[in-house]
Design a protein around this motif. Structure first.
Motif, PDB file in Angstrom:
ATOM      1  N   ASP A 109       0.897  -1.161   0.033  1.00 50.69           N
ATOM      2  CA  ASP A 109       0.042   0.178   0.047  1.00 50.69           C
ATOM      3  C   ASP A 109       0.536   1.125   0.094  1.00 50.69           C
ATOM      4  N   ILE A 110       1.994   1.165   0.491  1.00 47.86           N
ATOM      5  CA  ILE A 110       2.864   2.583   0.491  1.00 47.86           C
ATOM      6  C   ILE A 110       3.355   2.652  -0.941  1.00 47.86           C
ATOM      7  N   VAL A 111       3.818   1.473  -1.437  1.00 47.09           N
ATOM      8  CA  VAL A 111       4.435   1.532  -2.668  1.00 47.09           C
ATOM      9  C   VAL A 111       3.384   2.079  -3.791  1.00 47.09           C
ATOM     10  N   GLY A 112       1.922   1.803  -3.342  1.00 44.84           N
ATOM     11  CA  GLY A 112       0.897   2.243  -4.431  1.00 44.84           C
ATOM     12  C   GLY A 112       0.600   3.684  -4.276  1.00 44.84           C
ATOM     13  N   LEU A 113       1.046   4.330  -2.859  1.00 47.08           N
ATOM     14  CA  LEU A 113       0.678   5.654  -2.651  1.00 47.08           C
ATOM     15  C   LEU A 113       1.947   6.414  -3.164  1.00 47.08           C
ATOM     16  N   LEU A 114       3.113   5.694  -3.478  1.00 50.90           N
ATOM     17  CA  LEU A 114       4.390   6.566  -3.978  1.00 50.90           C
ATOM     18  C   LEU A 114       3.914   6.841  -5.559  1.00 50.90           C
ATOM     19  N   TYR A 115       3.355   5.670  -6.271  1.00 51.11           N
ATOM     20  CA  TYR A 115       2.774   5.594  -7.526  1.00 51.11           C
ATOM     21  C   TYR A 115       1.734   6.786  -7.758  1.00 51.11           C
ATOM     22  N   LEU A 116       0.784   6.733  -6.614  1.00 53.34           N
ATOM     23  CA  LEU A 116      -0.410   7.754  -6.627  1.00 53.34           C
ATOM     24  C   LEU A 116       0.150   9.328  -6.689  1.00 53.34           C
ATOM     25  N   VAL A 117       1.087   9.584  -5.890  1.00 49.46           N
ATOM     26  CA  VAL A 117       1.768  10.817  -5.656  1.00 49.46           C
ATOM     27  C   VAL A 117       2.309  11.167  -7.166  1.00 49.46           C
ATOM     28  N   ASN A 118       3.202  10.348  -7.756  1.00 49.72           N
ATOM     29  CA  ASN A 118       3.610  10.709  -9.108  1.00 49.72           C
ATOM     30  C   ASN A 118       2.263  10.676 -10.335  1.00 49.72           C
ATOM     31  N   GLY A 119       1.376  10.038 -10.037  1.00 50.84           N
ATOM     32  CA  GLY A 119       0.168  10.357 -10.979  1.00 50.84           C
ATOM     33  C   GLY A 119      -0.377  11.883 -10.678  1.00 50.84           C
ATOM     34  N   ILE A 120      -0.405  12.278  -9.378  1.00 54.47           N
ATOM     35  CA  ILE A 120      -1.054  13.505  -9.044  1.00 54.47           C
ATOM     36  C   ILE A 120      -0.437  14.632  -9.693  1.00 54.47           C
ATOM     37  N   LEU A 121       0.988  14.476  -9.822  1.00 59.85           N
ATOM     38  CA  LEU A 121       1.940  15.709 -10.064  1.00 59.85           C
ATOM     39  C   LEU A 121       2.175  15.290 -11.477  1.00 59.85           C
ATOM     40  N   CYS A 122       1.706  14.570 -12.085  1.00 53.17           N
ATOM     41  CA  CYS A 122       1.792  14.427 -13.657  1.00 53.17           C
ATOM     42  C   CYS A 122       0.667  15.252 -14.257  1.00 53.17           C
ATOM     43  N   LEU A 123      -0.431  15.122 -13.220  1.00 58.12           N
ATOM     44  CA  LEU A 123      -1.550  16.088 -13.793  1.00 58.12           C
ATOM     45  C   LEU A 123      -1.293  17.505 -13.501  1.00 58.12           C
ATOM     46  N   PHE A 124      -0.442  17.797 -12.524  1.00 61.72           N
ATOM     47  CA  PHE A 124       0.211  19.061 -12.354  1.00 61.72           C
ATOM     48  C   PHE A 124       0.531  19.664 -13.651  1.00 61.72           C
ATOM     49  N   VAL A 125       1.536  18.631 -14.144  1.00 61.08           N
ATOM     50  CA  VAL A 125       2.477  19.050 -15.462  1.00 61.08           C
ATOM     51  C   VAL A 125       1.129  19.333 -16.577  1.00 61.08           C
ATOM     52  N   VAL A 126       0.202  18.483 -16.991  1.00 67.70           N
ATOM     53  CA  VAL A 126      -0.756  18.657 -17.595  1.00 67.70           C
ATOM     54  C   VAL A 126      -1.333  20.084 -17.514  1.00 67.70           C
ATOM     55  N   GLU A 127      -1.862  20.354 -16.459  1.00 68.12           N
ATOM     56  CA  GLU A 127      -2.590  21.526 -16.271  1.00 68.12           C
ATOM     57  C   GLU A 127      -1.516  22.730 -16.519  1.00 68.12           C
ATOM     58  N   ALA A 128      -0.160  22.678 -16.382  1.00 67.28           N
ATOM     59  CA  ALA A 128       0.738  23.767 -16.463  1.00 67.28           C
ATOM     60  C   ALA A 128       0.712  23.883 -18.123  1.00 67.28           C
ATOM     61  N   ILE A 129       0.607  22.980 -18.860  1.00 69.58           N
ATOM     62  CA  ILE A 129       0.686  23.058 -20.444  1.00 69.58           C
ATOM     63  C   ILE A 129      -0.669  23.395 -20.821  1.00 69.58           C
ATOM     64  N   ARG A 130      -1.730  23.114 -20.399  1.00 73.79           N
ATOM     65  CA  ARG A 130      -3.043  23.340 -20.902  1.00 73.79           C
ATOM     66  C   ARG A 130      -3.581  24.629 -20.434  1.00 73.79           C
ATOM     67  N   ARG A 131      -3.204  25.148 -19.274  1.00 74.00           N
ATOM     68  CA  ARG A 131      -3.666  26.778 -19.158  1.00 74.00           C
ATOM     69  C   ARG A 131      -2.519  27.702 -19.678  1.00 74.00           C
ATOM     70  N   GLN A 132      -2.858  28.893 -20.069  1.00 75.68           N
ATOM     71  CA  GLN A 132      -1.875  30.057 -20.428  1.00 75.68           C
ATOM     72  C   GLN A 132      -1.439  30.621 -19.009  1.00 75.68           C
ATOM     73  N   ARG A 133      -2.164  30.611 -18.135  1.00 71.83           N
ATOM     74  CA  ARG A 133      -1.908  31.166 -16.805  1.00 71.83           C
ATOM     75  C   ARG A 133      -2.132  30.309 -15.663  1.00 71.83           C
ATOM     76  N   VAL A 134      -1.336  30.542 -14.449  1.00 74.82           N
ATOM     77  CA  VAL A 134      -1.566  29.270 -13.532  1.00 74.82           C
ATOM     78  C   VAL A 134      -1.575  30.143 -12.175  1.00 74.82           C
ATOM     79  N   VAL A 135      -2.022  29.648 -10.964  1.00 70.05           N
ATOM     80  CA  VAL A 135      -1.894  30.367  -9.810  1.00 70.05           C
ATOM     81  C   VAL A 135      -0.564  29.860  -9.155  1.00 70.05           C
TER      82      VAL A 135
END
Length: 596
Positions: A328-354
């Motif tokens: 379960d700890i390993v799964g959480l580490l993978y999950l953290v990576n996934g959430i932060l990958c969505l950060f990257v998508v948001e930075a590319i998708r939006r012209q301006r970020v908070v």
């Protein structure tokens, strides 16, 4: 369709096909033979995923730590489907097989045992409801990351978006153990999958580096183009090394190569972060803020993924007194990576970020809310599963209930954290609102809504357009709006309708430029009306922060509240002006006699 579109759909389907089957593991866990062998054939653990050695099928069959697989007999050449499948399932550090599957392993002689064949039957791997919940979240996050990266390629194809897409095909939080366990029934297909996987891994390494050299705009700056050109041949070399790491299926000792493949990931991760840090000073404020989202996504997400992979695919951690992270700890580490990958998508998708600190704060709260149960309950959950015999699907229901509770606690915790970090913002709102309510004239209210807010929030621009008989007019020169800027507000029909109805409106870059608003950093992005239920008195246009970040949700709420206060202040100012005018008219002798 073009060849690129065909290639895109093929890769998208393949990427999803690898991880979607693992949803089955949330209901029916895979099996295990109860031992771990490294890529050199050394059996270093005979408990496997089981709580004790006595529960392990391997231990029961007489396999002991220190035994070695006989690669002269366990190999895929000459080809025998049963032998090849047994070899692939036995080596590599962490085996997942279908429950009830039978295999035979050949062991070399030891000081106390002669060479022998051992037949094993896989028992279901122990699991608990929390591990299943984390697994389901990982799979959902993996699918979301792949689809989001694919959407970027579909809507804005470029080397940058293709690079990110190639990276997340392999390096996403979704797990593929069910997919590989099913392929073990057809060893040749599994070998082909390993070849494709090696190519995909290498392409992912190169894609990540291409992405960080070009993010967030897609353009590459002159200092970096010479580093981008050699990436394809280097990726080809890495792919060959990755393929060689699977040579244990053909009788070769490849543990060193297997660790080297993980080392590639560490080197690429460090290089990616170094490139992002180096590029910060060469971008505009707006793009620099978007790059910060990418940078923090890599700073946190990449190490989390590498640690999880080291635990899953090498014996590096096991060499430290048998230390292995729980599932379960390993799964959480993978999950953290996934959430932060969505950060990257948001930075590319939006012209301006908070400001990136805001989502990072919320992700940190979420990580604490999920990791604490993982640390405290994963052992207890296993005992509870032993005490209470429930069908597999019921644990999904329990997991869903826990997820609901965690989501509610997360929402409450985020509100609490925001209230703490927004104390300065709340104080600022109270001060400006007090000044607005004390203002005597409409001009003073105009300045407080524009210059007063701009100074307090450090905005690049702000201007108030007050309503007149002919429309909304700007009477004052304010931050980011000089004498050459437009004096009359001319926005799109939809935006003006919203503003007249007392609703806020956001401006796209093209619409703002067409309306003649200031450009670049001064470009307004958010319009707030000063309105009550009956009338809109003024509209204030706000630009981003001086640092280039967008106006966040808490600041937008503050501006809306100030607009309501301003509407009351404008009403009072108009009433006072009207009373004064009436008093002056009554004071005139001729008018007084006429009225009499």
């Amino acid at each position: 369709m073009t060849r690129h579109r065909i290639l895109f759909f093929g890769l998208l389907i393949w990427a999803l096909a690898m991880i979607v089957p693992d949803f089955v593991r949330a209901v029916r866990p895979l099996g295990s033979f109860g031992f771990y062998a490294d890529s050199n054939g050394l059996i270093y653990d005979v408990a496997g995923p089981f709580e004790s050695e006595t529960q392990s099928p391997a231990w029961k069959a007489g396999v002991r730590a220190g035994d070695r697989l006989d690669f002269t007999r366990m190999r895929c050449i000459p080809y025998d489907a049963y032998v090849c499948a047994s070899t692939i399932a036995a080596v590599g550090g962490n085996e997942y097989v279908l429950p009830g599957r039978q295999t035979t392993i050949d062991l070399l002689p030891t000081a106390t045992e002669s060479a022998r064949d051992v037949t094993l039957i896989a028992d279901p791997r122990p699991t608990n409801w929390f591990a299943r919940l984390v697994l389901a979240l990982d799979q959902i996050a993996g699918i979301a990351v792949i689809l989001a990266a694919g959407w970027l390629v579909w809507t804005r194809p470029s080397r940058m978006t293709w690079g990110f897409f190639l990276y997340v095909i392999w390096y996403n939080p979704g797990q593929a153990y069910e997919f590989y366990a099913q392929l073990q029934r057809w060893p040749l297909l599994l070998l082909a999958q390993n070849v494709l996987g090696s190519i995909s891994q290498a392409a992912g390494y190169a894609g990540l580096l291409v992405f960080v050299m070009r993010a967030p705009t897609g353009a590459i700056q002159p200092p970096w183009d010479r580093f981008e050109r050699p990436l394809p041949p280097l990726a080809a070399v890495v792919a060959v090394v990755l393929m060689a790491a699977y040579g244990n299926a053909f009788g070769f000792h490849t543990e060193l190569l297997m660790r080297a493949t993980i080392l590639f990931g560490i080197i690429v991760s460090v290089a990616a972060v170094a490139i992002l840090l180096k590029r910060r000073s060469s971008l505009s404020p707006k793009d620099n803020q978007r790059l910060r989202w990418v940078m923090w996504g890599c700073l946190i997400g990449l190490p989390a993924f590498v640690i999880a992979d080291l635990n899953e695919y090498t014996t590096l951690f096991a060499n430290w007194d048998g230390f292995v992270l729980p599932e379960d700890i390993v799964g959480l580490l993978y999950l953290v990576n996934g959430i932060l990958c969505l950060f990257v998508v948001e930075a590319i998708r939006r012209q301006r970020v908070v400001n990136v600190a805001i989502p990072l704060r919320r992700v940190t709260v979420l990580a604490l809310m999920t990791s604490l149960p993982a640390l405290l309950l994963h052992q207890q959950a296993e005992h509870l599963h032993e005490l209470v015999e429930l069908p597999g699907w019921s644990w999904l229901v329990i997991g869903a209930l826990v997820l609901f509770v965690i989501s509610r606690l997360h929402e409450w915790s985020v509100e609490l954290a925001d209230s703490y970090f927004n104390r300065v913002l709340d104080k600022t709102e109270k001060e400006i609102a007090g000044a607005i309510m004390s203002a005597k004239t409409a001009e003073e209210i105009d300045r407080l809504l524009s210059d007063g807010v701009a100074r307090a929030l450090k905005l690049a621009s702000a201007a108030t357009f007050r309503r007149t008989e002919s429309g909304f007019h700007r009477f004052e020169v304010s931050v980011g709006w000089d004498d050459t800027a437009v004096r009359d507000l001319r926005a799109g029909e939809g935006a003006m309708k919203n503003l007249l109805e007392g609703e806020t409106s956001s401006f796209e870059k093209a619409a703002a430029e067409e309306a003649g608003f200031p450009a670049e950093l001064d470009l307004p992005i958010f319009a707030v009306p000063a309105a009550n239920r009956l009338h809109t008195y003024a509209v204030t246009l706000y630009g981003p922060h001086e640092a280039g970040t967008d106006i966040d949700s808490n600041e937008r709420e503050m501006l809306v509240n100030l607009g309501r206060h301003a509407a009351d202040a404008y009403t009072r100012a108009e009433t006072e002006t009207l009373r004064k005018t009436i008093a002056e008219l009554r004071a005139q002798p001729d008018l007084s006699r006429g009225m009499a």
